[in-house]
Design a protein around this motif. Structure first.
Motif, mmCIF file in Angstrom:
data_model
loop_
_atom_site.group_PDB
_atom_site.id
_atom_site.type_symbol
_atom_site.label_atom_id
_atom_site.label_comp_id
_atom_site.label_asym_id
_atom_site.label_seq_id
_atom_site.Cartn_x
_atom_site.Cartn_y
_atom_site.Cartn_z
ATOM 1 N N GLY A 19 24.819 9.930 -8.377
ATOM 2 C CA GLY A 19 25.990 10.099 -8.962
ATOM 3 C C GLY A 19 26.018 10.105 -10.487
ATOM 4 N N ALA A 20 24.875 9.525 -10.897
ATOM 5 C CA ALA A 20 24.866 9.171 -12.358
ATOM 6 C C ALA A 20 24.056 10.514 -12.962
ATOM 7 N N TRP A 21 23.447 11.176 -12.249
ATOM 8 C CA TRP A 21 22.672 12.272 -12.945
ATOM 9 C C TRP A 21 22.708 13.630 -12.045
ATOM 10 N N ALA A 22 23.315 13.614 -10.848
ATOM 11 C CA ALA A 22 22.976 14.783 -9.973
ATOM 12 C C ALA A 22 24.358 15.717 -10.568
ATOM 13 N N PRO A 23 24.369 16.969 -10.657
ATOM 14 C CA PRO A 23 25.696 17.806 -10.749
ATOM 15 C C PRO A 23 26.694 17.629 -9.856
ATOM 16 N N VAL A 24 27.947 17.592 -10.373
ATOM 17 C CA VAL A 24 29.122 17.641 -9.635
ATOM 18 C C VAL A 24 29.455 19.070 -8.800
ATOM 19 N N GLU A 25 29.357 20.036 -9.789
ATOM 20 C CA GLU A 25 29.825 21.316 -9.398
ATOM 21 C C GLU A 25 28.544 22.089 -8.701
ATOM 22 N N GLU A 26 28.851 23.204 -8.105
ATOM 23 C CA GLU A 26 27.838 23.993 -7.325
ATOM 24 C C GLU A 26 26.979 24.580 -8.416
ATOM 25 N N VAL A 27 25.724 24.580 -8.447
ATOM 26 C CA VAL A 27 24.641 24.998 -9.485
ATOM 27 C C VAL A 27 23.717 26.237 -9.037
ATOM 28 N N HIS A 28 23.615 27.244 -9.412
ATOM 29 C CA HIS A 28 22.768 28.224 -9.047
ATOM 30 C C HIS A 28 21.440 28.122 -9.742
ATOM 31 N N GLY A 29 20.499 27.649 -9.288
ATOM 32 C CA GLY A 29 19.046 27.517 -9.718
ATOM 33 C C GLY A 29 18.748 26.186 -9.790
ATOM 34 N N LEU A 30 17.412 25.678 -9.955
ATOM 35 C CA LEU A 30 16.922 24.469 -9.893
ATOM 36 C C LEU A 30 17.125 23.721 -11.312
ATOM 37 N N CYS A 31 17.859 22.558 -11.216
ATOM 38 C CA CYS A 31 18.275 21.960 -12.428
ATOM 39 C C CYS A 31 17.519 20.663 -12.318
ATOM 40 N N ALA A 32 17.474 20.259 -13.629
ATOM 41 C CA ALA A 32 16.823 18.826 -14.023
ATOM 42 C C ALA A 32 17.283 17.956 -15.077
ATOM 43 N N THR A 33 17.391 16.715 -15.300
ATOM 44 C CA THR A 33 17.426 16.120 -16.412
ATOM 45 C C THR A 33 16.381 16.475 -17.615
ATOM 46 N N GLU A 34 16.819 15.860 -18.804
ATOM 47 C CA GLU A 34 15.687 16.121 -19.840
ATOM 48 C C GLU A 34 14.293 14.964 -19.545
ATOM 49 N N ALA A 35 14.537 14.040 -18.831
ATOM 50 C CA ALA A 35 13.583 13.027 -18.524
ATOM 51 C C ALA A 35 12.562 13.526 -17.583
ATOM 52 N N ALA A 36 13.180 14.425 -16.629
ATOM 53 C CA ALA A 36 12.226 15.094 -15.589
ATOM 54 C C ALA A 36 11.392 15.926 -16.144
ATOM 55 N N ILE A 49 0.828 -1.168 -0.028
ATOM 56 C CA ILE A 49 -0.149 0.225 -0.029
ATOM 57 C C ILE A 49 0.771 1.251 0.167
ATOM 58 N N HIS A 50 1.930 1.167 0.996
ATOM 59 C CA HIS A 50 2.861 2.308 0.728
ATOM 60 C C HIS A 50 4.157 1.699 0.248
ATOM 61 N N PRO A 51 4.594 1.838 -1.020
ATOM 62 C CA PRO A 51 5.451 0.920 -1.762
ATOM 63 C C PRO A 51 6.894 1.327 -1.117
ATOM 64 N N GLU A 52 7.518 0.450 -0.826
ATOM 65 C CA GLU A 52 8.878 0.548 -0.128
ATOM 66 C C GLU A 52 9.942 0.462 -1.249
ATOM 67 N N ILE A 53 10.866 1.601 -1.659
ATOM 68 C CA ILE A 53 11.532 1.870 -2.583
ATOM 69 C C ILE A 53 13.000 1.048 -2.132
ATOM 70 N N ILE A 54 13.415 0.274 -2.964
ATOM 71 C CA ILE A 54 14.742 -0.476 -2.612
ATOM 72 C C ILE A 54 15.982 -0.336 -3.624
ATOM 73 N N GLY A 55 15.753 0.214 -4.655
ATOM 74 C CA GLY A 55 16.814 0.625 -5.655
ATOM 75 C C GLY A 55 16.227 1.102 -7.061
ATOM 76 N N GLY A 56 17.231 0.971 -8.117
ATOM 77 C CA GLY A 56 16.789 1.570 -9.204
ATOM 78 C C GLY A 56 17.764 2.634 -9.769
ATOM 79 N N ASP A 57 17.507 3.169 -11.028
ATOM 80 C CA ASP A 57 18.407 4.062 -11.462
ATOM 81 C C ASP A 57 18.302 5.410 -10.766
ATOM 82 N N LEU A 58 17.129 5.767 -10.214
ATOM 83 C CA LEU A 58 16.969 6.887 -9.382
ATOM 84 C C LEU A 58 17.924 6.972 -8.189
ATOM 85 N N ALA A 59 18.228 5.804 -7.707
ATOM 86 C CA ALA A 59 18.940 5.719 -6.609
ATOM 87 C C ALA A 59 20.431 6.122 -6.504
#
Length: 498
Positions: free
Chosen positions: A439-456, A426-436
């Motif tokens: 490091g594969a999608w979040a910025p390494v550098e300091e970003v000024h502003g809200l950022c997102a991937t194209e998929a988002a 009923i309340h799904p337990e998230i245990i893995g997947g690409d979103l977890a």
């Protein structure tokens, strides 16, 4: 000479080796008995630990040396030697093995122990955020076994925390309990030879039992309390009690009811019960031993809450919000004001994301990963993504406003859409997947502003987009609510965003 020192200069900067000697640290190649220092590993309140080699065999070892400033104190030398005595007395596979004891040329005592390749549980927690109940049990079993042996030998550890637990790399994984530097023998220690007196409480404030704080009589149940703190942190990614103000933190331990771990992440009631019993204010209400605690924990983890153990693992589409708070300061300059600013920002983000219905998958001292599983209906999933982007934009605005009060705190906030692995409940337990794997999608550098991937942002109308860090775009405007007409898209990024 452009400021470069010459050989004849009477004033010049100390070399690294000279600075090391001035602080009592051992430089590479320094001799200590039959051992040669290779490199520093860690530095604590009482001593420093080095990787070293035995000169005759070349064997790799670790060496702990008492700080030079403490070596002049007979009490501290005696405590250091007591630590050696305690560890040697135990001789347990879950406790680091001591090979040799010696004294440096300047009189400082040292001991040589097995070298461990891995990291502390504290570092592992900062990297992972939190663990599943099964993983927490796997980590705590060897710790409890080591503590049970210590208690049977009449020894209380008094400082059971993540930084004193070492997890080796590779398989089979070894877990070792470290640092018996403030351990207490349960036989009487009153009088001038004892290491503690009434009203003084050696230990770490975040994990201390009430009776330990008050400086009263203690027994093995202070370690049970510390295990409760550790278990809460393993399951939720957060300490049950925390404040940057020491007086307030002590008050929480003494007066406040401990929070249920299930308030922070979906967990069965049986695990709540284990943690809460460990954290009882009165020692007689806690588990009487670590053995009984471990037995009950095994039962709680082994129970299939709502059929949990038999539920299939499913892949689902989801959108994630990742907050990474950057502290613009040196690691040694984390003052109370900065720690307070970081803590308040995390508390605000946690409250806003949880209230918006997102699942907090992981939390550390500077990061939060929150996820919403999306509807199977494409139109509804699009509306849900738009709503989460709006929530993230509002949160970014609020955190950016807060960061102006202390310019050393910078919020990096990023969104990504992809798949997660969930247990179907009923309340799904998230245990893995690409979103977890942030490091594969979040910025390494300091970003000024809200950022997102194209998929988002794909298909979400009303966004003002511009080029951001590699692979990311910046969102300049908050999307309208689902009931409002969407304004014309003004995008500075091409490629499938409509």
């Amino acid at each position: 000479m452009d400021g470069l020192a010459t050989r004849n200069d009477e004033t010049r900067a100390f070399s690294l080796e000279e600075r090391s000697f001035s602080r009592g640290e051992l430089p590479c190649g320094a001799r200590a008995g039959d051992y040669s220092v290779v490199t520093p590993i860690a530095r604590g309140g009482c001593g420093a630990v080095y990787e070293a080699r035995q000169l005759r065999s070349g064997a790799r070892v670790a060496m702990k040396v008492l700080h030079g400033t403490l070596a002049a104190s007979p009490k501290m030398v005696k405590r250091f030697l007591r630590e050696i005595e305690v560890v040697r007395r135990l001789n347990h596979p879950g406790i680091v093995e001591i090979y040799d004891v010696g004294e440096l040329a300047d009189g400082r005592p040292f001991y040589v122990m097995e070298h461990l390749d891995g990291l502390t549980l504290d570092v592992l927690l900062r990297q992972e955020g939190r663990f599943s109940p099964e993983q927490a049990l796997d980590l705590l079993e060897p710790v409890c076994s080591a503590l049970d042996a210590a208690h049977a030998a009449g020894i209380i550890h008094r400082d059971v925390k993540g930084s004193n637990i070492f997890v080796s790399r590779g398989a089979p994984r070894k877990v070792k309990l470290l640092d018996f530097g403030i351990a207490k023998l349960m036989e009487a220690e009153e009088g001038p030879t004892g290491f503690t007196t009434a009203g003084r409480a050696p230990g770490t404030l975040t994990i201390m039992a009430p009776e330990q704080i008050l400086g009263g009589p203690i027994d093995a149940r202070v370690d049970v309390y510390a295990l409760g703190v550790l278990l809460h942190r393993l399951l939720t990614g957060k300490l049950p009690f925390y404040s940057p103000d020491a007086t307030e933190l002590l008050r929480q331990h003494l007066e406040e009811p401990p929070p249920r771990p299930s308030r922070r992440t979906p967990l069965p009631a049986a695990l709540d019960a284990v943690v809460l019993r460990c954290l009882e204010k009165q020692p007689e209400h806690r588990f009487p031993s670590v053995k009984s605690l471990l037995c009950t924990l095994r039962e709680a983890v082994g129970e299939p809450p709502s059929g949990r153990s038999s539920l299939p693992e499913l892949a689902a589409d989801a959108i994630a919000v990742y907050l990474d708070l950057r502290a613009r300061t040196d690691a040694d300059d984390l003052d109370d004001a900065l720690a307070d600013a970081l803590g308040l920002a995390l508390d605000v983000a946690e409250e806003r994301l949880r209230d918006a219905g997102l699942t907090l998958v992981s939390m550390t001292g500077s990061e939060i990963l929150a996820v919403r599983v999306l509807s199977c209906d494409p139109a509804e999933a699009l509306r849900e993504r738009a709503a989460v982007i709006e929530i993230a934009a509002a949160l970014h605005d609020e955190l950016a406003q807060r960061s102006r009060a202390d310019g050393r705190v910078h919020p990096n906030l990023c969104l990504h859409a992809g798949q997660v692995v969930v247990r179907s409940t009923i309340h799904p337990e998230i245990i893995g997947g690409d979103l977890a794997r942030v490091g594969a999608w979040a910025p390494v550098e300091e970003v000024h502003g809200l950022c997102a991937t194209e998929a988002a942002v794909r298909g979400v109308e009303g966004l003002e987009l511009s080029a951001g860090p590699p692979g990311l775009m910046l969102i300049g405007e908050r999307p309208p609510s689902c009931s409002s007409p969407a304004p014309t898209l003004r995008s500075g990024v091409s490629g499938g965003v409509s």
